[in-house]
Design an enzyme around this catalytic site. Sequence first.
Site, mmCIF file in Angstrom:
data_model
loop_
_atom_site.group_PDB
_atom_site.id
_atom_site.type_symbol
_atom_site.label_atom_id
_atom_site.label_comp_id
_atom_site.label_asym_id
_atom_site.label_seq_id
_atom_site.Cartn_x
_atom_site.Cartn_y
_atom_site.Cartn_z
ATOM 1 C CB ALA A 186 -0.921 0.004 1.209
ATOM 2 N NE ARG A 223 -4.180 4.762 -12.757
ATOM 3 C CZ ARG A 223 -4.296 3.453 -13.012
ATOM 4 N NH1 ARG A 223 -5.121 3.033 -13.943
ATOM 5 N NH2 ARG A 223 -3.595 2.589 -12.314
ATOM 6 N N GLY A 272 9.032 -0.528 -6.855
ATOM 7 C CA GLY A 272 8.345 -1.662 -7.472
ATOM 8 C C GLY A 272 7.813 -2.639 -6.445
ATOM 9 C CE LYS A 327 -26.951 20.786 22.107
ATOM 10 N NZ LYS A 327 -25.742 21.027 22.835
ATOM 11 C CG ASN A 329 -47.869 17.013 23.963
ATOM 12 O OD1 ASN A 329 -47.816 16.083 23.163
ATOM 13 N ND2 ASN A 329 -48.120 18.265 23.605
HETATM 14 C C1 UD1 Z 1 0.483 -5.246 -10.437
HETATM 15 C C2 UD1 Z 1 1.127 -6.497 -11.039
HETATM 16 C C3 UD1 Z 1 0.240 -6.976 -12.198
HETATM 17 C C4 UD1 Z 1 -1.153 -7.245 -11.708
HETATM 18 C C5 UD1 Z 1 -1.724 -6.019 -11.011
HETATM 19 C C6 UD1 Z 1 -3.047 -6.371 -10.364
HETATM 20 C C7 UD1 Z 1 3.532 -6.154 -10.766
HETATM 21 C C8 UD1 Z 1 4.783 -5.778 -11.433
HETATM 22 N N1 UD1 Z 1 2.440 -6.158 -11.514
HETATM 23 O O1 UD1 Z 1 0.476 -4.271 -11.456
HETATM 24 O O2 UD1 Z 1 0.786 -8.177 -12.747
HETATM 25 O O3 UD1 Z 1 -1.986 -7.626 -12.798
HETATM 26 O O4 UD1 Z 1 -0.832 -5.564 -9.981
HETATM 27 O O5 UD1 Z 1 -3.653 -5.225 -9.864
HETATM 28 O O6 UD1 Z 1 3.541 -6.472 -9.606
HETATM 29 N N2 UD1 Z 1 3.321 -0.843 -4.505
HETATM 30 C C9 UD1 Z 1 4.150 -0.625 -3.438
HETATM 31 N N3 UD1 Z 1 5.433 -0.234 -3.659
HETATM 32 C C10 UD1 Z 1 5.935 -0.106 -4.906
HETATM 33 C C11 UD1 Z 1 5.075 -0.343 -5.995
HETATM 34 C C12 UD1 Z 1 3.780 -0.728 -5.759
HETATM 35 O O7 UD1 Z 1 3.738 -0.735 -2.285
HETATM 36 O O8 UD1 Z 1 7.112 0.241 -5.021
HETATM 37 C C13 UD1 Z 1 1.942 -1.252 -4.256
HETATM 38 C C14 UD1 Z 1 0.943 -0.285 -4.829
HETATM 39 O O9 UD1 Z 1 0.569 0.673 -3.861
HETATM 40 C C15 UD1 Z 1 -0.223 -1.199 -5.152
HETATM 41 C C16 UD1 Z 1 0.443 -2.525 -5.461
HETATM 42 O O10 UD1 Z 1 1.711 -2.467 -4.906
HETATM 43 O O11 UD1 Z 1 -1.084 -1.382 -4.045
HETATM 44 C C17 UD1 Z 1 0.495 -2.797 -6.947
HETATM 45 O O12 UD1 Z 1 1.309 -1.824 -7.558
HETATM 46 P P1 UD1 Z 1 0.917 -1.175 -8.935
HETATM 47 O O13 UD1 Z 1 1.980 -0.233 -9.323
HETATM 48 O O14 UD1 Z 1 -0.477 -0.688 -8.890
HETATM 49 O O15 UD1 Z 1 1.016 -2.443 -9.878
HETATM 50 P P2 UD1 Z 1 0.204 -2.686 -11.190
HETATM 51 O O16 UD1 Z 1 0.846 -1.955 -12.288
HETATM 52 O O17 UD1 Z 1 -1.220 -2.493 -10.949
HETATM 53 CA CA CA Z 2 -2.705 -1.388 -9.432
#
Ligand code: UD1
Ligand code: CA
Length: 493
Positions: free
Chosen positions: A12, A18, A83, A356, A382
């Site tokens: 998270a 977006r 990532g 209240k 009343n």
């Molecule tokens: C990811 C998956 C994808 C899958 C999709 C489902 C990868 C590379 N890809 O893509 O295969 O179909 O989820 O929704 O994993 N987050 C972190 N730290 C980071 C990056 C992300 O905590 O450095 C968290 C984001 O907050 C999010 C989750 O990881 O809750 C997924 O990251 P996001 O960048 O949304 O991945 P997707 O491109 O959706």
């Molecule tokens: Ca996502």
Amino acid sequence: MTTRPAAVIILAAGEGKRMKSAVPKVLHPIAGRSLVGHVIEAAAHLEPEHVVVVVGHGRDLVVEHLAEVAPWVMPVVQEQQRGTGDAVRVAMEALTARGAQLAGPIVVLTGDTPLLTGDTLAGMLAEHDAACTVLTARVVDPSGYGRVVRTDVDVQAIVEERDATDAQRSIDEINSGMYAFDAALLAENLARLGTDNSQGEEYLTDVIGLLTGAGHRVRAHIAPDPDDIRGVNDRVQLAEAAELMRDRINVRWMRDGVTMADPSSTWIDVDVEIEPDVTLLPQTILRGPTAISTGARVGPGTTLVSCEVGADAEVIHTWAELAVIGEGAQVGPFTYLRPGAQLGDGAKAGAYVEIKNSTVGNGAKVPHLSYVGDAQIGEGSNIGAATVFVNYDGQDKHRTVVGRDVRIGSDSMLVAPVEIGDGAYTAAGSVITEDVPPGAMAVGRAKQRNIEGWVERKRADSASARSARAAREADGPSDRVPLADSTDSFREE
Ligand code: UD1
Ligand code: CA
């Protein structure tokens, strides 16, 4: 039988660009619970040893929220969002640093999938018998998701859309971003991740290819309901998720014996409790830990926030928050109950009544157009129409106590602090500034006087004067306008 996971890691840390919001994405609520709160709830169903939430963007707000709603989870900070692979590594390192014994699988979830259920996760874990089990779904429109590349039954790799070939893009099985991993193999392969992809990030999904490349098996568990893994990335998806959640909640209550005249306009938070044979009419919104007892009818057009409604009560076109409504009580239409309003059994709060921080005794009634603040009203009393409990002197609030079986005349002003004894009356239009003894009639207003002929003298050419003259002439022989007297100037000129 489900294996108990050693840990659940919830990702998270992302920004949720977006959403275009000052509030971190995972804190947006649906059905009275944050997105991440829903995921934690599903995770808790597995009774994991540890739950780690990886936070980054808006971390202070997220950490504060977690401390409030799930103090047993461990927030871990990912300083830079490099990532999903990096995020899981940060979580694993934190677990190891705390001396966690990782006996059992590691489940990885994302914080933005509020429709995930504990049952779906349990289904994945029950089947988990490989280096990794990926929770997948078959969908009509796979765009945006990572695709699941299979050998025949087993999963060979997950390819991100950005990095996929045309043939891979046509695959309709998508990666939910949720997995069960063997703990040791996960740790080992996280260390081998590179950033050779279109985003220059460490992809958790690359762990799958590394595992199969080393001869380990990876399986897929297809989510029985693809809605379970729906992610929320923008406000449109937030609204869609809220609608799906609403339908799930409503179906559950209807199966439990609750009548809903219009489920599509009935919104019930996850913490609400409703007994069988309650009827909910259209546009009813039940929020927070609201509880409704059997036989009650609520709505139409009613919002109850953290309220208790007694059996057989009726609440029509009302907004109420932190209020208690007694058994068989009548509320509305157009009633505003604020925090601390407590209506006894069989009590009534009618049209255009605001209450209240006040108790209204059993069978007591406030039927029309009144404000009741900081008061105690005894049983069977009343309160006449348009009565105001004058509780605020411009600086401080004061209390009013009304005894049992009291009759407050219409348009009384009860200027607090003041006490009206049992069985007492107040005359209509009174301003009551002093205590009234039990059984007394309190009159607190000017005596009426009539200034005869005033209209014909002072408003001679008006319609009122003509009607007055006609009435006087029809009444008797005298055709004289009554003489002026000294009271003519009363309130005029
Ligand atoms: C990811 C998956 C994808 C899958 C999709 C489902 C990868 C590379 N890809 O893509 O295969 O179909 O989820 O929704 O994993 N987050 C972190 N730290 C980071 C990056 C992300 O905590 O450095 C968290 C984001 O907050 C999010 C989750 O990881 O809750 C997924 O990251 P996001 O960048 O949304 O991945 P997707 O491109 O959706
Ligand atoms: Ca996502």
